[in-house]
Scaffold this motif. Sequence first.
Motif, short mmCIF file in Angstrom:
data_model
loop_
_atom_site.label_atom_id
_atom_site.label_comp_id
_atom_site.label_asym_id
_atom_site.label_seq_id
_atom_site.Cartn_x
_atom_site.Cartn_y
_atom_site.Cartn_z
N ARG A 186 -15.74 12.10 16.09
CA ARG A 186 -14.90 13.19 16.42
C ARG A 186 -14.39 14.09 15.38
NH1 ARG A 186 -11.35 12.61 21.74
NH2 ARG A 186 -11.64 15.05 21.45
N GLY A 187 -14.19 13.27 14.16
CA GLY A 187 -13.65 13.96 12.78
C GLY A 187 -14.59 15.04 12.14
N ALA A 188 -15.49 14.96 12.74
CA ALA A 188 -16.55 16.21 12.10
C ALA A 188 -16.29 17.46 12.49
CB ALA A 188 -18.17 15.86 12.72
N SER A 189 -15.58 17.67 13.55
CA SER A 189 -14.92 19.09 13.70
C SER A 189 -13.48 19.38 13.58
CB SER A 189 -15.06 19.10 15.31
OG SER A 189 -14.30 18.02 16.19
N VAL A 190 -13.11 18.31 12.64
CA VAL A 190 -11.41 18.49 12.43
C VAL A 190 -11.55 19.35 11.06
CG1 VAL A 190 -9.39 17.26 11.64
CG2 VAL A 190 -10.72 16.42 13.35
N ARG A 191 -11.01 20.55 10.94
CA ARG A 191 -10.85 21.38 9.66
C ARG A 191 -10.64 20.60 8.38
NH1 ARG A 191 -11.80 26.81 10.50
NH2 ARG A 191 -13.50 26.97 12.47
N PRO A 192 -9.32 19.86 8.50
CA PRO A 192 -8.91 19.43 7.18
C PRO A 192 -9.81 18.41 6.66
CG PRO A 192 -7.04 19.28 8.92
CD PRO A 192 -8.16 19.80 9.64
N LEU A 193 -10.55 17.47 7.46
CA LEU A 193 -11.59 16.89 6.95
C LEU A 193 -12.74 17.56 6.34
CD1 LEU A 193 -11.58 13.60 9.58
CD2 LEU A 193 -11.03 13.72 7.28
N GLN A 194 -13.08 18.51 7.07
CA GLN A 194 -14.16 19.42 6.59
C GLN A 194 -13.88 19.92 5.24
OE1 GLN A 194 -14.93 22.18 9.59
NE2 GLN A 194 -15.76 20.89 11.08
N ARG A 195 -12.70 20.20 5.06
CA ARG A 195 -12.39 20.89 3.94
C ARG A 195 -12.16 19.81 2.80
NH1 ARG A 195 -8.38 24.14 7.03
NH2 ARG A 195 -7.01 22.44 6.71
N LEU A 196 -11.65 18.70 3.09
CA LEU A 196 -11.72 17.28 2.01
C LEU A 196 -13.06 17.22 1.41
CD1 LEU A 196 -10.10 15.03 0.88
CD2 LEU A 196 -10.83 13.77 2.61
N VAL A 197 -14.10 16.89 2.45
CA VAL A 197 -15.79 16.88 1.97
C VAL A 197 -15.99 17.78 1.35
CG1 VAL A 197 -17.97 16.24 2.85
CG2 VAL A 197 -15.88 15.11 3.77
N VAL A 198 -16.07 19.17 1.55
CA VAL A 198 -16.53 20.29 0.90
C VAL A 198 -15.82 20.26 -0.38
CG1 VAL A 198 -16.36 22.90 0.78
CG2 VAL A 198 -17.10 21.40 3.04
N GLN A 199 -14.37 20.17 -0.51
CA GLN A 199 -13.84 20.14 -1.79
C GLN A 199 -14.30 19.15 -2.79
OE1 GLN A 199 -9.80 19.75 -0.73
NE2 GLN A 199 -9.56 21.88 -0.18
N GLY A 200 -14.61 17.90 -2.17
CA GLY A 200 -15.28 16.96 -3.14
C GLY A 200 -16.65 17.30 -3.64
N TRP A 201 -17.38 18.18 -2.95
CA TRP A 201 -18.68 18.58 -3.18
C TRP A 201 -18.48 19.71 -4.23
CZ3 TRP A 201 -21.02 23.21 -3.45
CH2 TRP A 201 -22.55 23.35 -3.88
N LEU A 202 -17.60 20.39 -4.34
CA LEU A 202 -17.31 21.50 -5.07
C LEU A 202 -16.84 21.05 -6.45
CD1 LEU A 202 -15.55 24.06 -2.93
CD2 LEU A 202 -17.88 24.26 -3.89
#
Length: 656
Positions: A186-202
């Motif tokens: 369910r964390g896939a829809s949690v915005r802070p977790l989304q930002r964390l993974v995207v920031q890792g990619w960046l």
Amino acid sequence: MTAIAPRSGTASLTRLLLVATVLFGTVFTALSGTASAHAALTGSTPADGAVVATAPKDITLTFSEQVAMGDNSIRVLDPDSKRVDAAKIRDLSDGATVRYAVDLRSGLSDGTYTVAWRAVSADSHPVSGAFTFSIGAPSKTAAPMPTEQAGGGLVGALYDIARYVSYAGFVLLVGGAAFVLGCWRRGASVRPLQRLVVQGWLALTGGTLVLLLLRNPYTNSGKLGDAFDLAGLQEVLTTKTGAALVSRLLLLGAAALFVAVLFGAYAKREESQDESERKEAGDLTLGLALGGTVVAAGIAGTWALAEHASTGLQPALAMPVDVLHLLAVAAWLGGLTALLVSLYRAPSIEGAAVRRFSRVAFISVVVLAVTGLYQSWRQVGSWSALWNTSYGQLLLVKVALVALLVGIAWFSRRWTGRLGEPPAKAEDGAAEDDGREAGAGKETGPEITTTATTTATATVVTDSDRATQLARQEAALASARQKRMRDADPGRTGLRRSVLAEAGVAVVLLAVTTGLTGTEPGRTAEREAAGAADGGTAAVANQGPLDVRLPFDTGGPNGKGTIRLTLDPATSGPNVMKVLTDGPDGKPLDTPEVRVAFTLTAKKIGPLPIVPERAAPGRWTADPVLLPMPGDWRLQVTVRTSDIDQTTVEKNVKIG
């Protein structure tokens, strides 16, 4: 009360991150000063400090392992700092020996010549050095020795920072995605977790691009402006490191698609109330897990193919072990960061998700221990290297940090066992509770009375701005209530603090790990110290009594010959020295005077003059010869063959 708790948590997080940043800066500063020489110069012809009678045709360098050299990698300068080499490198390696040569111009005059070299070792790190030799006799002037270390300066600092950012981005990207798929779907829809993974990619993408641009100045000129030299960039792309960085960028393109599906179609199906869509989400989990593992292993492989694992002992086994090690680091530290973000930023997290991560972390630690032991044996090689080399010392620091992290994790596991679940009807009754609290007028937040609610309802149609404002107020009240419920669980509060401490130690641990990849392995360091052969950049390696042969030519009649000097036992303290002067025919050459001097430049000791006693024609002795400490000493021998004819020859020797 509701507003105070989040601010307190944020302040604690900010304070710990500041402390961790300071610790990281301290460690990183220390690491930037460590030597990065992963290939050692083990010999040269002429040798360092040698005095040759005639000019050599070329200069040859011998290395401990394979290196890459360009046409300007070896520069030979005369006493006036003018280049006298042909600027064309010849590879003389024969498989067992790594040797390169550069031709010299003809007609070189007598004097002291400086040889400066620069290369890239097989594990992608730049190495450099310099030494001198003399033709005929040493001259009063010589070209200045290069002082800048390969991979140093501003470019080196930026390159090291980009390497750290790349590792951190890999940890956040892989560890965050693994946390969502393996621990909390369910964390896939949690915005802070989304930002964390995207920031890792960046971070990983940006760091890789910077590494690619800085690679040319990092290994060659050291000038930041050469980062945009297209010819240099094209040359980088033909190297092993350049190919690895380009491959990483291509894999990051696939990772971007993975992230888009994870936080797009997968998140929608996971949150859907439709049973068929939730089943599709379950099927999609397996595909994302398999695909994500392949992409993550491929990205980790770009490090294994270009750095320590690809050289030295057992590279075929070391590279897959290194990939496993990196994946375990990402699963543990990246998942830990995702858990920290969930505890502080997500409205709530299931206790079962925390317990699943606890199991993942345990497996990761086991994998780290097994792969780390193998890597330590392979890179360190001996117990003495643990405390006698920079690599071994950093490895001990890393082990201590891992032990500390595991200790804190033990407390986190205890808090996990006490973690309570939110009441089953808490979320379902949120709207009803909002109405009761608003109707009673007892909410300590924004004042919403029954009359105000009625009035707002009546003005929905006529005043859309007021309706929007009321909706925001109600959302804020619901969010505050969720935070109060979350913070009311003492197990959750304790877990947040212990995980926060783990994250702070993890930041420093990642810095030390990054430093290890840029530090000379213990095996190489000990081999360089013990096996620096006669004429290497290091002094003559001493195995028992020192025995040095030096040709000389005073320029007068009967002025040519050879000096043989022995020093026993060649350690700090008292020694016995014998000096023999032989003519070209090998027979003793009787000379009026012989003088010897020892200088330890690194400690500013000397020259220590020694006047040996004449024992026989061409035979001189001195007992005792007292040398205060071990180190790389400069030996100078002055020979006088007549009242006006004399010369001084020099050589580097290792004492102790």
